[in-house]
Design a protein around this motif. Structure first.
Motif, PDB file in Angstrom:
ATOM      1  N   LEU A   1     115.565  41.702 -40.577  1.00  0.00           N
ATOM      2  CA  LEU A   1     116.310  41.426 -39.348  1.00  0.00           C
ATOM      3  C   LEU A   1     117.796  41.456 -39.655  1.00  0.00           C
ATOM      4  CD1 LEU A   1     114.371  38.282 -38.025  1.00  0.00           C
ATOM      5  CD2 LEU A   1     114.245  40.609 -37.101  1.00  0.00           C
ATOM      6  N   SER A   2     118.569  42.074 -38.784  1.00  0.00           N
ATOM      7  CA  SER A   2     120.025  41.995 -38.909  1.00  0.00           C
ATOM      8  C   SER A   2     120.471  40.676 -38.290  1.00  0.00           C
ATOM      9  CB  SER A   2     120.685  43.163 -38.161  1.00  0.00           C
ATOM     10  OG  SER A   2     120.510  43.018 -36.752  1.00  0.00           O
ATOM     11  N   HIS A   3     121.719  40.332 -38.492  1.00  0.00           N
ATOM     12  CA  HIS A   3     122.265  39.128 -37.868  1.00  0.00           C
ATOM     13  C   HIS A   3     122.139  39.231 -36.351  1.00  0.00           C
ATOM     14  CE1 HIS A   3     124.770  35.612 -37.257  1.00  0.00           C
ATOM     15  NE2 HIS A   3     125.474  36.315 -36.385  1.00  0.00           N
ATOM     16  N   HIS A   4     122.456  40.387 -35.809  1.00  0.00           N
ATOM     17  CA  HIS A   4     122.358  40.612 -34.361  1.00  0.00           C
ATOM     18  C   HIS A   4     120.919  40.431 -33.873  1.00  0.00           C
ATOM     19  CE1 HIS A   4     123.335  42.272 -30.440  1.00  0.00           C
ATOM     20  NE2 HIS A   4     122.316  43.108 -30.570  1.00  0.00           N
ATOM     21  N   ASP A   5     119.942  40.955 -34.633  1.00  0.00           N
ATOM     22  CA  ASP A   5     118.525  40.793 -34.277  1.00  0.00           C
ATOM     23  C   ASP A   5     118.146  39.312 -34.236  1.00  0.00           C
ATOM     24  OD1 ASP A   5     118.198  43.587 -34.307  1.00  0.00           O
ATOM     25  OD2 ASP A   5     117.467  43.588 -36.390  1.00  0.00           O
ATOM     26  N   ALA A   6     118.594  38.561 -35.231  1.00  0.00           N
ATOM     27  CA  ALA A   6     118.273  37.137 -35.300  1.00  0.00           C
ATOM     28  C   ALA A   6     118.873  36.382 -34.119  1.00  0.00           C
ATOM     29  CB  ALA A   6     118.764  36.549 -36.624  1.00  0.00           C
ATOM     30  N   VAL A   7     120.116  36.705 -33.762  1.00  0.00           N
ATOM     31  CA  VAL A   7     120.761  36.061 -32.608  1.00  0.00           C
ATOM     32  C   VAL A   7     119.971  36.350 -31.342  1.00  0.00           C
ATOM     33  CG1 VAL A   7     122.824  36.109 -31.135  1.00  0.00           C
ATOM     34  CG2 VAL A   7     123.072  36.011 -33.627  1.00  0.00           C
ATOM     35  N   GLU A   8     119.574  37.604 -31.161  1.00  0.00           N
ATOM     36  CA  GLU A   8     118.822  37.968 -29.957  1.00  0.00           C
ATOM     37  C   GLU A   8     117.451  37.300 -29.916  1.00  0.00           C
ATOM     38  OE1 GLU A   8     118.827  42.247 -29.668  1.00  0.00           O
ATOM     39  OE2 GLU A   8     120.701  42.197 -28.519  1.00  0.00           O
ATOM     40  N   LEU A   9     116.799  37.147 -31.061  1.00  0.00           N
ATOM     41  CA  LEU A   9     115.511  36.456 -31.095  1.00  0.00           C
ATOM     42  C   LEU A   9     115.657  34.978 -30.718  1.00  0.00           C
ATOM     43  CD1 LEU A   9     113.798  38.054 -34.198  1.00  0.00           C
ATOM     44  CD2 LEU A   9     112.855  37.938 -31.885  1.00  0.00           C
ATOM     45  N   VAL A  10     116.713  34.356 -31.168  1.00  0.00           N
ATOM     46  CA  VAL A  10     116.962  32.961 -30.795  1.00  0.00           C
ATOM     47  C   VAL A  10     117.212  32.872 -29.290  1.00  0.00           C
ATOM     48  CG1 VAL A  10     118.555  31.014 -31.069  1.00  0.00           C
ATOM     49  CG2 VAL A  10     117.739  32.244 -33.082  1.00  0.00           C
ATOM     50  N   GLU A  11     117.919  33.844 -28.732  1.00  0.00           N
ATOM     51  CA  GLU A  11     118.133  33.870 -27.280  1.00  0.00           C
ATOM     52  C   GLU A  11     116.816  34.067 -26.538  1.00  0.00           C
ATOM     53  OE1 GLU A  11     121.112  36.858 -26.510  1.00  0.00           O
ATOM     54  OE2 GLU A  11     122.667  35.709 -27.550  1.00  0.00           O
ATOM     55  N   THR A  12     115.954  34.940 -27.050  1.00  0.00           N
ATOM     56  CA  THR A  12     114.639  35.143 -26.434  1.00  0.00           C
ATOM     57  C   THR A  12     113.840  33.852 -26.461  1.00  0.00           C
ATOM     58  OG1 THR A  12     114.557  37.494 -26.958  1.00  0.00           O
ATOM     59  CG2 THR A  12     112.442  36.391 -26.670  1.00  0.00           C
ATOM     60  N   ARG A  13     113.877  33.153 -27.598  1.00  0.00           N
ATOM     61  CA  ARG A  13     113.168  31.875 -27.695  1.00  0.00           C
ATOM     62  C   ARG A  13     113.693  30.880 -26.668  1.00  0.00           C
ATOM     63  NH1 ARG A  13     114.244  27.792 -32.409  1.00  0.00           N
ATOM     64  NH2 ARG A  13     115.964  27.447 -31.025  1.00  0.00           N
ATOM     65  N   THR A  14     115.014  30.793 -26.541  1.00  0.00           N
ATOM     66  CA  THR A  14     115.624  29.863 -25.590  1.00  0.00           C
ATOM     67  C   THR A  14     115.186  30.181 -24.167  1.00  0.00           C
ATOM     68  OG1 THR A  14     117.535  29.585 -27.057  1.00  0.00           O
ATOM     69  CG2 THR A  14     117.831  28.956 -24.745  1.00  0.00           C
ATOM     70  N   LEU A  15     115.195  31.460 -23.806  1.00  0.00           N
ATOM     71  CA  LEU A  15     114.762  31.865 -22.465  1.00  0.00           C
ATOM     72  C   LEU A  15     113.277  31.624 -22.258  1.00  0.00           C
ATOM     73  CD1 LEU A  15     116.771  35.175 -22.002  1.00  0.00           C
ATOM     74  CD2 LEU A  15     117.118  33.017 -20.784  1.00  0.00           C
ATOM     75  N   ALA A  16     112.455  31.916 -23.263  1.00  0.00           N
ATOM     76  CA  ALA A  16     111.007  31.704 -23.148  1.00  0.00           C
ATOM     77  C   ALA A  16     110.692  30.221 -22.974  1.00  0.00           C
ATOM     78  CB  ALA A  16     110.291  32.271 -24.366  1.00  0.00           C
ATOM     79  N   LEU A  17     111.404  29.378 -23.705  1.00  0.00           N
ATOM     80  CA  LEU A  17     111.206  27.932 -23.545  1.00  0.00           C
ATOM     81  C   LEU A  17     111.561  27.496 -22.130  1.00  0.00           C
ATOM     82  CD1 LEU A  17     112.658  26.693 -26.942  1.00  0.00           C
ATOM     83  CD2 LEU A  17     110.294  26.388 -26.165  1.00  0.00           C
ATOM     84  N   LYS A  18     112.695  27.982 -21.648  1.00  0.00           N
ATOM     85  CA  LYS A  18     113.143  27.615 -20.307  1.00  0.00           C
ATOM     86  C   LYS A  18     112.171  28.123 -19.244  1.00  0.00           C
ATOM     87  CE  LYS A  18     117.528  27.511 -19.236  1.00  0.00           C
ATOM     88  NZ  LYS A  18     118.920  27.886 -18.909  1.00  0.00           N
ATOM     89  N   MET A  19     111.736  29.380 -19.360  1.00  0.00           N
ATOM     90  CA  MET A  19     110.832  29.966 -18.371  1.00  0.00           C
ATOM     91  C   MET A  19     109.480  29.256 -18.333  1.00  0.00           C
ATOM     92  SD  MET A  19     111.633  34.087 -18.736  1.00  0.00           S
ATOM     93  CE  MET A  19     109.925  34.384 -18.895  1.00  0.00           C
ATOM     94  N   ASN A  20     109.067  28.695 -19.446  1.00  0.00           N
ATOM     95  CA  ASN A  20     107.766  28.032 -19.520  1.00  0.00           C
ATOM     96  C   ASN A  20     107.868  26.516 -19.442  1.00  0.00           C
ATOM     97  OD1 ASN A  20     105.715  30.255 -19.966  1.00  0.00           O
ATOM     98  ND2 ASN A  20     107.278  30.772 -21.479  1.00  0.00           N
ATOM     99  N   GLY A  21     109.075  26.025 -19.154  1.00  0.00           N
ATOM    100  CA  GLY A  21     109.258  24.589 -18.985  1.00  0.00           C
ATOM    101  C   GLY A  21     108.982  23.792 -20.238  1.00  0.00           C
ATOM    102  N   ARG A  22     109.329  24.344 -21.379  1.00  0.00           N
ATOM    103  CA  ARG A  22     109.048  23.681 -22.651  1.00  0.00           C
ATOM    104  C   ARG A  22     110.349  23.307 -23.341  1.00  0.00           C
ATOM    105  NH1 ARG A  22     103.800  24.074 -23.875  1.00  0.00           N
ATOM    106  NH2 ARG A  22     104.154  23.408 -26.010  1.00  0.00           N
TER     107      ARG A  22
END
Length: 162
Positions: free
Chosen positions: A35-56
Motif C-alpha cells: 500500500l502507498s501512503h495515499h492508499d492507506a489514507v483512502e482506506l482509513v477514509e473508507t473505514r470511516t465512511l463505512a462505520l458511519k453508514m452502518n451506524g457503528r
C-alpha cells in the motif's frame, strides 16, 4: 470535550491508523502486495465512511489490518486489484457485521469471508456479498448454524494437525 479537541483526537487516531496500515507492507510484501501512503489514507477514509453508514463506532485500529493479513495470500489478489478489493472488503465487513447481529467475532467473520472468497466464490466479491454472506446473516438471524461454519471448523482442525 470541545469540538477542537475532539477533531484533534480524531485526526491523531486516523494518522495512527494510516501508519498501522503502512506497517502491514512489511508482511504483505512477500505476497507482492503493498500500500502507498495515499492508499492507506483512502482506506482509513473508507473505514470511516463505512462505520458511519452502518451506524457503528470502533475503538482502536479497526479491522482493516486483520483483513489485510488474512486475505494477502489469496490467489485472487494481485497488486493490480489489491487496493480496490480492500476497499470493498472493508465496506462488506461492516455491513455484514451489522447483518449478522454481531453474533460472530471480527476474526470469525473475516475468516468466513476469506474462506468463501477463495473457495466458493473464486474471487468474486459479488458472490461473497450477495450470496454467501447474505445466507450466513440470514441463517444466523434465524438461529441456524450455517453449514459453511462447519467447513471453517474442519479447516482449522486440519491446520492444527500440522
Amino acid at each position: 470535550m470541545s469540538f477542537e479537541m475532539e477533531s484533534l483526537y480524531l485526526g491523531l487516531i486516523q494518522k495512527q491508523a494510516v501508519l498501522d496500515l503502512e506497517k502491514c507492507n512489511d508482511f504483505t510484501v512477500q505476497f507482492g502486495l503493498t500500500l502507498s501512503h495515499h492508499d492507506a489514507v483512502e482506506l482509513v477514509e473508507t473505514r470511516t465512511l463505512a462505520l458511519k453508514m452502518n451506524g457503528r463506532i470502533e475503538f482502536g485500529g479497526g479491522v482493516i489490518e486483520k483483513i489485510i493479513k488474512v486475505f494477502c495470500n489469496s490467489p485472487y489478489l494481485s497488486q493490480h486489484n489489491y487496493v480496490e478489493i480492500l476497499h470493498d472488503l472493508t465496506e462488506i465487513f461492516y455491513y455484514y457485521k451489522n447483518e449478522t447481529l454481531d453474533l460472530m467475532s471480527d476474526e470469525d467473520l473475516i475468516r468466513f469471508m476469506k474462506y468463501s472468497f477463495d473457495n466458493i466464490c473464486q474471487g468474486s466479491l459479488e458472490l461473497l456479498s450477495g450470496r454467501e454472506l447474505y445466507n450466513l446473516a440470514r441463517n444466523l438471524r434465524f438461529g441456524n448454524t450455517p453449514e459453511y461454519l462447519n467447513n471453517l471448523a474442519d479447516e482449522e482442525d486440519e491446520e492444527d494437525e500440522y
